[in-house]
Enzyme design. Structure first.
Site, PDB file in Angstrom:
ATOM      1  N   LYS A  53       0.864  -1.269   0.267  1.00  0.00           N
ATOM      2  CA  LYS A  53      -0.024   0.121   0.039  1.00  0.00           C
ATOM      3  C   LYS A  53       0.945   1.144  -0.005  1.00  0.00           C
ATOM      4  CE  LYS A  53      -3.913  -2.466   1.934  1.00  0.00           C
ATOM      5  NZ  LYS A  53      -4.414  -3.189   3.057  1.00  0.00           N
ATOM      6  N   GLN A  97      -5.136  -1.754   9.203  1.00  0.00           N
ATOM      7  CA  GLN A  97      -5.081  -3.151   8.511  1.00  0.00           C
ATOM      8  C   GLN A  97      -5.694  -4.248   9.463  1.00  0.00           C
ATOM      9  OE1 GLN A  97      -3.682  -3.481   5.815  1.00  0.00           O
ATOM     10  NE2 GLN A  97      -3.969  -5.723   5.682  1.00  0.00           N
ATOM     11  N   ASP A 120     -11.469   1.965   3.352  1.00  0.00           N
ATOM     12  CA  ASP A 120     -11.937   0.756   3.103  1.00  0.00           C
ATOM     13  C   ASP A 120     -13.272   0.541   2.803  1.00  0.00           C
ATOM     14  OD1 ASP A 120      -9.845  -1.331   3.384  1.00  0.00           O
ATOM     15  OD2 ASP A 120      -9.695  -0.974   5.616  1.00  0.00           O
TER      16      ASP A 120
HETATM   17  N1  GUN Z   1      -6.978  -7.086   5.533  1.00  0.00           N
HETATM   18  C1  GUN Z   1      -7.099  -7.782   4.554  1.00  0.00           C
HETATM   19  N2  GUN Z   1      -7.534  -7.229   3.641  1.00  0.00           N
HETATM   20  C2  GUN Z   1      -7.881  -6.026   4.110  1.00  0.00           C
HETATM   21  C3  GUN Z   1      -8.396  -4.759   3.529  1.00  0.00           C
HETATM   22  O1  GUN Z   1      -9.109  -4.848   2.501  1.00  0.00           O
HETATM   23  N3  GUN Z   1      -8.647  -3.706   4.551  1.00  0.00           N
HETATM   24  C4  GUN Z   1      -7.942  -3.835   5.654  1.00  0.00           C
HETATM   25  N4  GUN Z   1      -8.223  -2.808   6.451  1.00  0.00           N
HETATM   26  N5  GUN Z   1      -7.594  -4.942   6.142  1.00  0.00           N
HETATM   27  C5  GUN Z   1      -7.224  -6.027   5.220  1.00  0.00           C
END
Ligand code: GUN
Length: 285
Positions: A53, A97, A120
């Protein structure tokens, strides 16, 4: 006949090129999209996702912060940090996350993120807006699936879409998005009888259950579009999806590979959400 592959990496690169132009225009107005990613603990997979990211932010010229907190961080401290970023005007997106360490509840953390910075798309208000068809930041993997369909000429309108999986992150929101795109949607899950038979009725089959190679050839209508959201690690260390690729590739009309299908779209849609959020924060539509 072999299915045409839906190449997520290529489509994701195209979307990023389109966004690059928009980012330049925004920068000319003095606005730099800003994203903060918060990681609590040392989950190995999460560390990779968070790094990717940050790399995507760098690639697009965003402002980015990664906050790595120890596994014993308290929920109170995490909520206070989120509130700090809610107030910080150079940050347009906040991502915590998941999964979080067991002593921290997910819901209060998701609820604490300002809906305006909810890149998200997990906040209850974002989910509600998606449900009623109002403007919302959309969850990244589901909106990536819709982009893959549209950009390969597989518009969901008028099609029968079958979704296997009902998670809050993929199954439910992708079903809502398919409905919004005028598909007829069937949602299946672990208690659905005759799953293979229902799946076989799909023009578009979206699979997001986390069971390696669940979907076999006889589950797929000849010519159907099959979108595999699964990402499973086999005992030999290789990645595979929820669809048995080798079994299905001769029957499906279109098929996403794993890796290289849905995966690359998720981060690109996160970047798109951050850009959209930055534009909105500055009254640019
Ligand atoms: N963990 C795995 N996929 C995601 C996601 O799309 N967003 C977040 N915040 N955590 C994750």
């Amino acid at each position: 006949m072999s299915a045409q592959l839906i190449k997520g990496k290529q489509i994701s690169d195209t979307i990023r090129e389109e966004m690059r132009h928009e980012v330049e225009q925004l920068k000319a107005k003095g606005v730099i999209p800003g994203l903060v990613v918060i990681l609590v603990g040392e989950d190995a997979a999460s560390q990779v996702y968070v790094r990717n990211k940050a790399k995507a932010c760098e690639d697009l010229g965003y402002y980015s912060e990664v906050v790595r907190l120890p596994a014993d961080t308290t929920q109170t401290d995490l909520l206070a940090l989120i509130e700090k970023y809610n107030q910080q005007t150079n940050i347009h997106g906040i991502l915590v996350q998941l999964p979080l360490p067991k002593h921290i509840e997910e819901k209060p953390v998701i609820d604490a993120i300002s809906v305006h910075k909810d890149v998200d798309g997990f906040h209850p208000i974002s989910v509600g807006n998606l449900m009623i068809g109002d403007d919302a930041l959309l969850p990244c993997t589901p909106s990536g699936v819709i982009e893959l369909l549209k950009r390969t000429g597989n518009s969901p309108a008028g099609k029968h879409a079958v979704v296997i999986g009902r998670s809050n992150i993929v199954g439910k929101p992708v079903s809502m998005l398919l409905l919004r795109e005028n598909a007829t949607v069937t949602i299946c899950h672990s208690r659905t009888p005759n799953l293979a038979e229902v799946a076989r009725q799909a023009d578009i089959l979206v699979v997001a259950v986390g069971v390696a190679k669940l979907v076999k050839e006889e589950w797929v209508k000849p010519g159907a579009v099959v979108i595999d959201v699964g990402m499973n690690r086999l005992p030999d260390g290789k990645l595979c999806g929820d669809v048995d690729f080798d079994d299905v590739v001769g029957t499906a009309g279109w098929l996403t590979p794993v890796p290289g299908g849905v995966g690359p779209m998720t981060i690109t849609m996160l970047m798109a959400n951050t850009l959209q959020s930055a534009k909105r924060a500055h009254g640019i539509v």
